[in-house]
Design a protein around this motif. Structure first.
Motif, short mmCIF file in Angstrom:
data_model
loop_
_atom_site.label_atom_id
_atom_site.label_comp_id
_atom_site.label_asym_id
_atom_site.label_seq_id
_atom_site.Cartn_x
_atom_site.Cartn_y
_atom_site.Cartn_z
N GLY A 40 0.82 -1.20 0.00
CA GLY A 40 0.00 0.00 0.00
C GLY A 40 0.85 1.25 0.00
O GLY A 40 2.08 1.20 0.05
N PRO A 98 3.04 3.57 3.35
CA PRO A 98 1.79 3.35 4.07
C PRO A 98 1.87 3.78 5.53
O PRO A 98 2.95 4.02 6.07
N ARG A 100 0.73 2.40 9.26
CA ARG A 100 0.34 1.13 9.86
C ARG A 100 0.60 1.12 11.37
O ARG A 100 1.42 1.87 11.88
N MET A 111 -8.24 -8.42 9.46
CA MET A 111 -8.62 -7.72 8.24
C MET A 111 -9.82 -8.38 7.58
O MET A 111 -10.75 -7.70 7.11
N GLU A 139 -5.59 2.84 -1.85
CA GLU A 139 -4.51 1.86 -1.74
C GLU A 139 -4.85 0.66 -2.61
O GLU A 139 -5.38 -0.34 -2.12
N LEU A 142 -6.02 -3.46 -2.05
CA LEU A 142 -6.86 -3.75 -0.89
C LEU A 142 -8.33 -3.63 -1.29
O LEU A 142 -8.67 -2.94 -2.25
N HIS A 179 -11.18 1.17 3.94
CA HIS A 179 -10.42 -0.03 3.55
C HIS A 179 -9.60 -0.47 4.75
O HIS A 179 -9.12 0.35 5.53
N HIS A 181 -6.46 -2.88 6.60
CA HIS A 181 -5.09 -3.33 6.37
C HIS A 181 -4.87 -4.67 7.06
O HIS A 181 -5.58 -5.02 8.00
N ARG A 182 -3.84 -5.37 6.64
CA ARG A 182 -3.65 -6.74 7.11
C ARG A 182 -3.31 -6.82 8.59
O ARG A 182 -3.53 -7.87 9.21
#
Length: 287
Positions: A40, A98, A100, A111, A139, A142, A179, A181-182
């Motif tokens: 991302g 990104p 995070r 996620m 991003e 995703l 969205h 994120h992991r």
């Protein structure tokens, strides 16, 4: 000390040490820390790292101060009037592109659990405000919950003619709502009043690009006036911390609902007289 020896030996050693330490910093910051933030943003290439670093230093701002609420806000006030206070310390958020969370790790399926909530907000194409799930505009790569634009769009779902929409408007970012994120965080676009409530409640923080202060105006001047393009992220973007348990998921659902409400200008999940019950008057304590 002999000056010739100084220039012949000390300076080269000093320069070599400086280059070596700079190389170690780049290796640790790029190959280890930056790539660990995940996909991302500006990408995981060396160029992406350099761009992300420059942006981070340029945008290093107060991310825990809520935005000003403009008189032209539509709807004119936020929705998250009742938001509990998050218990525990704030997680650490690092990066810019990104961006995070790097501590308090969430379960590996977080996620997916957040994305599963998207389905509760999807509408059919026939509805006035078509909410759909597709690749993120902000991003790519995703999955995101987005409002389908009513104007001609490009392959990313953004406006086909960027000049047909106002700079920094909701349409200019492809109708993006959220969205995930992991590592369990999520980027959500909210009403400015709700951005403030999410921050004050301890549930998230702003993106450095849209944090309060003179830097935001400098970013707007650089991107909007000099280049004639949007700032990299929506002004009312927040990152929500990774949920830890059922209560956190319930709050995140409220936040997503508020984001959909804002994206549709209050048409979805509209407020009425009973949305927030009027509390009883406090009991008199007497004299």
């Amino acid at each position: 000390m002999n000056s010739q020896l100084f220039w012949k030996y000390f300076i080269p050693v000093f320069v070599f040490q400086l280059i070596f330490e700079l190389g170690l910093f780049v290796y640790r910051d790029f190959f280890i820390l930056f790539k660990d933030l995940g996909l991302g943003g500006s990408g995981t290439t060396f160029y992406g790292w350099a761009v992300g670093r420059l942006r981070f230093y340029a945008a290093n701002a107060d991310v825990l101060t809520g935005p000003r609420i403009p008189q032209t806000a539509n709807p004119w006030q936020g929705r998250l009037n009742v938001l509990p206070q998050r218990k525990g310390p704030r997680p650490t958020i690092e990066g810019c592109t990104p961006q995070r969370q790097v501590d308090f790790p969430a379960p590996p399926n977080t996620m997916l659990a957040i994305e599963a909530m998207y389905d509760d907000f999807v509408t059919t194409p026939e509805t006035a405000d078509h909410i759909t799930v597709r690749t993120s505009f902000l991003e790519p790569g995703l999955r995101a919950l987005r409002r389908q634009l009513t104007i001609p769009t490009n392959e990313r779902g953004g406006p086909l003619d960027p000049k047909s929409v106002a700079l920094n408007s909701r349409d200019s970012y492809g109708g993006e709502i959220i969205h995930a994120h992991r590592e369990g965080t999520a980027h959500v676009i909210l009403h400015p009043a709700d951005v403030k409530r999410v921050i004050e409640g301890g549930w998230g923080e702003r993106h450095p690009f849209c944090a309060s202060g003179i830097r935001l105006w400098l970013f707007k001047a650089y991107y909007n006036w000099f280049h004639g393009i949007n700032i990299p992220v929506p002004e009312y973007l927040v990152i929500t911390y990774a949920p830890r348990h059922a209560e956190d998921y319930a709050v995140l659902r409220q936040i997503i609902q508020a984001a959909v409400w804002y994206a549709t200008e209050g048409r979805r999940f509209g407020l009425d007289a009973n949305t927030y019950p009027i509390p009883p008057a406090p009991e008199s304590t007497g004299d």
